[in-house]
Structure formats: structure tokens, C-alpha cells
Design a protein around this motif. Structure first.
Motif, PDB file in Angstrom:
ATOM      1  N   PHE A  12       0.733  -1.311   0.113  1.00 38.27           N
ATOM      2  CA  PHE A  12       0.060   0.009   0.189  1.00 38.27           C
ATOM      3  C   PHE A  12       0.796   1.304  -0.031  1.00 38.27           C
ATOM      4  CE2 PHE A  12      -3.686  -2.429   1.512  1.00 38.27           C
ATOM      5  CZ  PHE A  12      -4.612  -2.143   0.428  1.00 38.27           C
ATOM      6  N   PHE A  13       1.907   1.410   0.754  1.00 38.22           N
ATOM      7  CA  PHE A  13       2.732   2.441   0.906  1.00 38.22           C
ATOM      8  C   PHE A  13       3.667   2.567  -0.568  1.00 38.22           C
ATOM      9  CE2 PHE A  13       6.976   4.120   1.336  1.00 38.22           C
ATOM     10  CZ  PHE A  13       6.672   5.335   2.086  1.00 38.22           C
ATOM     11  N   ILE A  14       4.140   1.607  -1.162  1.00 41.30           N
ATOM     12  CA  ILE A  14       4.549   1.632  -2.532  1.00 41.30           C
ATOM     13  C   ILE A  14       3.411   2.358  -3.690  1.00 41.30           C
ATOM     14  CG2 ILE A  14       5.449   0.387  -4.504  1.00 41.30           C
ATOM     15  CD1 ILE A  14       6.967  -1.511  -2.422  1.00 41.30           C
ATOM     16  N   ILE A  15       2.468   1.843  -3.440  1.00 39.56           N
ATOM     17  CA  ILE A  15       1.436   2.341  -4.476  1.00 39.56           C
ATOM     18  C   ILE A  15       1.082   3.864  -4.164  1.00 39.56           C
ATOM     19  CG2 ILE A  15      -0.731   1.613  -3.285  1.00 39.56           C
ATOM     20  CD1 ILE A  15      -0.285   1.519  -7.110  1.00 39.56           C
ATOM     21  N   SER A  16       0.900   4.140  -3.094  1.00 47.10           N
ATOM     22  CA  SER A  16       0.756   5.653  -2.504  1.00 47.10           C
ATOM     23  C   SER A  16       1.606   6.461  -3.131  1.00 47.10           C
ATOM     24  CB  SER A  16       0.306   5.734  -1.129  1.00 47.10           C
ATOM     25  OG  SER A  16       1.678   5.625  -0.297  1.00 47.10           O
ATOM     26  N   LEU A  17       2.886   6.079  -3.137  1.00 47.38           N
ATOM     27  CA  LEU A  17       3.972   6.871  -3.818  1.00 47.38           C
ATOM     28  C   LEU A  17       4.069   7.010  -5.313  1.00 47.38           C
ATOM     29  CD1 LEU A  17       7.078   5.706  -1.329  1.00 47.38           C
ATOM     30  CD2 LEU A  17       5.641   7.879  -1.303  1.00 47.38           C
ATOM     31  N   VAL A 149     -15.561   0.486 -12.775  1.00 48.89           N
ATOM     32  CA  VAL A 149     -15.534  -0.527 -11.746  1.00 48.89           C
ATOM     33  C   VAL A 149     -15.768   0.090 -10.386  1.00 48.89           C
ATOM     34  CG1 VAL A 149     -13.425  -1.544 -10.474  1.00 48.89           C
ATOM     35  CG2 VAL A 149     -13.732  -1.925 -12.793  1.00 48.89           C
ATOM     36  N   HIS A 150     -16.414  -0.812  -9.818  1.00 45.22           N
ATOM     37  CA  HIS A 150     -16.788  -0.517  -8.311  1.00 45.22           C
ATOM     38  C   HIS A 150     -15.601  -1.117  -7.435  1.00 45.22           C
ATOM     39  CE1 HIS A 150     -18.709  -0.349  -4.440  1.00 45.22           C
ATOM     40  NE2 HIS A 150     -19.933  -0.098  -5.051  1.00 45.22           N
ATOM     41  N   PRO A 151     -14.673  -0.459  -6.791  1.00 41.18           N
ATOM     42  CA  PRO A 151     -13.568  -0.801  -6.151  1.00 41.18           C
ATOM     43  C   PRO A 151     -13.876  -1.359  -4.985  1.00 41.18           C
ATOM     44  CG  PRO A 151     -13.422   1.644  -6.135  1.00 41.18           C
ATOM     45  CD  PRO A 151     -14.950   1.101  -6.858  1.00 41.18           C
ATOM     46  N   TYR A 152     -15.017  -1.410  -4.252  1.00 38.68           N
ATOM     47  CA  TYR A 152     -15.317  -1.766  -2.950  1.00 38.68           C
ATOM     48  C   TYR A 152     -15.277  -0.686  -1.876  1.00 38.68           C
ATOM     49  CZ  TYR A 152     -15.749  -4.640   1.357  1.00 38.68           C
ATOM     50  OH  TYR A 152     -15.994  -5.104   2.334  1.00 38.68           O
ATOM     51  N   SER A 153     -14.188   0.113  -1.998  1.00 36.06           N
ATOM     52  CA  SER A 153     -13.929   1.303  -1.091  1.00 36.06           C
ATOM     53  C   SER A 153     -12.841   2.043  -1.552  1.00 36.06           C
ATOM     54  CB  SER A 153     -13.686   0.812   0.472  1.00 36.06           C
ATOM     55  OG  SER A 153     -12.355   0.302   0.377  1.00 36.06           O
ATOM     56  N   THR A 154     -12.683   3.322  -1.055  1.00 40.24           N
ATOM     57  CA  THR A 154     -11.751   4.237  -1.688  1.00 40.24           C
ATOM     58  C   THR A 154     -10.502   3.759  -1.179  1.00 40.24           C
ATOM     59  OG1 THR A 154     -11.834   5.436   0.539  1.00 40.24           O
ATOM     60  CG2 THR A 154     -13.048   6.227  -1.154  1.00 40.24           C
ATOM     61  N   THR A 155     -10.175   2.902  -0.099  1.00 36.17           N
ATOM     62  CA  THR A 155      -8.884   2.393   0.042  1.00 36.17           C
ATOM     63  C   THR A 155      -8.314   1.382  -1.036  1.00 36.17           C
ATOM     64  OG1 THR A 155      -9.199   2.321   2.386  1.00 36.17           O
ATOM     65  CG2 THR A 155      -7.596   0.746   1.865  1.00 36.17           C
ATOM     66  N   TRP A 156      -9.312   0.552  -1.542  1.00 36.76           N
ATOM     67  CA  TRP A 156      -9.318  -0.536  -2.526  1.00 36.76           C
ATOM     68  C   TRP A 156      -8.926   0.337  -3.705  1.00 36.76           C
ATOM     69  CZ3 TRP A 156      -7.019  -4.614  -1.188  1.00 36.76           C
ATOM     70  CH2 TRP A 156      -7.111  -5.493   0.082  1.00 36.76           C
ATOM     71  N   LYS A 165     -13.886   4.953 -11.181  1.00 33.35           N
ATOM     72  CA  LYS A 165     -14.514   4.389  -9.884  1.00 33.35           C
ATOM     73  C   LYS A 165     -15.791   4.705  -9.497  1.00 33.35           C
ATOM     74  CE  LYS A 165      -9.588   4.260  -8.453  1.00 33.35           C
ATOM     75  NZ  LYS A 165      -9.035   5.104  -9.420  1.00 33.35           N
ATOM     76  N   GLU A 166     -16.932   3.827  -9.591  1.00 34.78           N
ATOM     77  CA  GLU A 166     -18.051   4.147  -9.199  1.00 34.78           C
ATOM     78  C   GLU A 166     -18.575   3.141  -8.114  1.00 34.78           C
ATOM     79  OE1 GLU A 166     -22.318   3.613 -11.277  1.00 34.78           O
ATOM     80  OE2 GLU A 166     -21.068   4.713 -12.479  1.00 34.78           O
ATOM     81  N   TYR A 167     -18.987   3.828  -6.965  1.00 34.58           N
ATOM     82  CA  TYR A 167     -19.396   3.305  -5.588  1.00 34.58           C
ATOM     83  C   TYR A 167     -20.712   2.837  -5.599  1.00 34.58           C
ATOM     84  CZ  TYR A 167     -14.606   4.421  -4.554  1.00 34.58           C
ATOM     85  OH  TYR A 167     -13.087   4.699  -4.432  1.00 34.58           O
ATOM     86  N   GLY A 168     -21.493   3.162  -6.489  1.00 31.52           N
ATOM     87  CA  GLY A 168     -22.990   2.625  -6.497  1.00 31.52           C
ATOM     88  C   GLY A 168     -23.598   3.207  -5.046  1.00 31.52           C
ATOM     89  N   THR A 169     -24.673   2.555  -4.764  1.00 34.57           N
ATOM     90  CA  THR A 169     -25.505   3.236  -3.539  1.00 34.57           C
ATOM     91  C   THR A 169     -25.154   2.038  -2.586  1.00 34.57           C
ATOM     92  OG1 THR A 169     -27.296   2.174  -4.482  1.00 34.57           O
ATOM     93  CG2 THR A 169     -26.892   4.446  -4.750  1.00 34.57           C
TER      94      THR A 169
END
Length: 170
Positions: A12-17, A149-156, A165-169
Motif C-alpha cells: 500500500f505504501f509503494i502504491i501511494s508513492l 469499476v466498483h472498487p469496493y472502497s476508496t482504500t481498495w 471508480k463508481e461506488y454505487g449505492t
């Protein structure tokens, strides 16, 4: 167990950079999440398999995720309350590929399918995130090809590239 979570945190750290998904970080993260009890299949292998044989695709995400986009021909099975009725009349030796966002939920459903006697079950490694990140198409609930794509959550959601990224309802 602690090492597993440290590796995931590192990924997660690597991707955030970086800008966009880091392939090494994504694969490392997925590998830390899966037990590999169910055989995995890559997006490329699945694409080839779909050209050459009948495969039952099962989407083990929740309905709000499935409705945003899913692989063509995939049937919704869900996760929290799996709809195993979609398997009625299916031969136990039929090739079945289960997927979710990254492969963890689908691995769990795959384990249950094997307990039900299905003998040819695969888990899509990296799930719909890997599938879309490699440029393979997805369809919305009306059958239209979409770049969502619905990414499940903002973290994912950090693991999804080049797609809205569409989170739906929820």
C-alpha cells in the motif's frame, strides 16, 4: 501472520508513492491476501480459456459492485449471502472461474464450491482489478461495455487504473 500484514502495508505504501497501480505492489498485495487453496488463473489465461471452451464465470462481489461492471457472461453469486441456486443443473466438472475485486472473496467462494463437489474451480488472480488494468472489457448491468469499476472502497480503489471508480449505492 505478522509478515503477511507487513508486506501488505508495504505494498500500500509503494502504491501511494506512485502514479497509478504498481504491478509489483499489486501482485505482492494479492499474494499476501490469498491462501491459494483454490487454483488461480491469470487474466490472460482466462481470456484464452473463454475463446476455446465453455466456462461458468461467477462474480462473488456484492450486487452493487456487479451492477457497475462485470465480466461478459458472468453470473452474480454474491458473497455475504451467496446465491448457490445459480449452480442448479451445472455439471460438477464444468470449468468455473470465480472472481471478485482482487481474489480474496472469490477464493472463499471457490472453497465452498469445492466443498459442494465442483472439481474444476479457479480463482481469478487479481480479480476484476487485474482484468480491467490489463485492458480486458467489462459490461454494465444493461450489457454495455463500460470503463467503470466498483472498487469496493476508496482504500481498495488505488489498485484500479484507467477506469472510473463508481461506488454505487451502499
Amino acid at each position: 501472520m505478522r509478515t503477511k500484514y507487513l508486506l501488505m502495508l508495504m505494498a500500500f505504501f509503494i502504491i501511494s508513492l506512485s502514479k497509478g497501480q504498481n504491478k509489483w505492489g499489486f501482485e505482492t498485495m494479492v499474494n499476501t491476501m490469498l491462501t491459494n487453496v483454490v487454483d488461480t488463473i491469470s487474466s490472460q489465461e482466462l481470456s484464452e480459456m473463454l475463446k476455446n471452451e465453455d466456462v461458468l464465470l461467477l462474480d462473488s462481489r456484492e450486487l452493487s459492485e456487479y451492477e457497475v461492471s462485470h465480466l461478459e457472461g458472468a453470473k452474480f453469486i454474491g458473497y455475504d449471502n451467496p446465491e448457490y441456486e445459480v449452480l442448479e443443473g451445472i455439471d460438477k466438472s464444468t470449468p468455473i472461474v470465480v472472481y471478485c475485486s482482487i481474489g480474496k472473496r472469490s477464493e472463499n467462494i471457490g472453497i465452498e464450491l469445492e466443498k459442494l463437489g465442483f472439481t474444476n474451480v479457479f480463482n481469478l488472480f487479481g480479480g476484476i482489478f487485474d482484468w480491467t488494468n490489463r485492458g480486458f472489457p467489462v459490461l454494465d448491468s444493461e450489457g454495455n461495455e463500460v470503463k467503470k469499476v466498483h472498487p469496493y472502497s476508496t482504500t481498495w480503489g488505488v489498485w484500479v487504473n484507467n477506469y472510473d471508480k463508481e461506488y454505487g449505492t451502499e
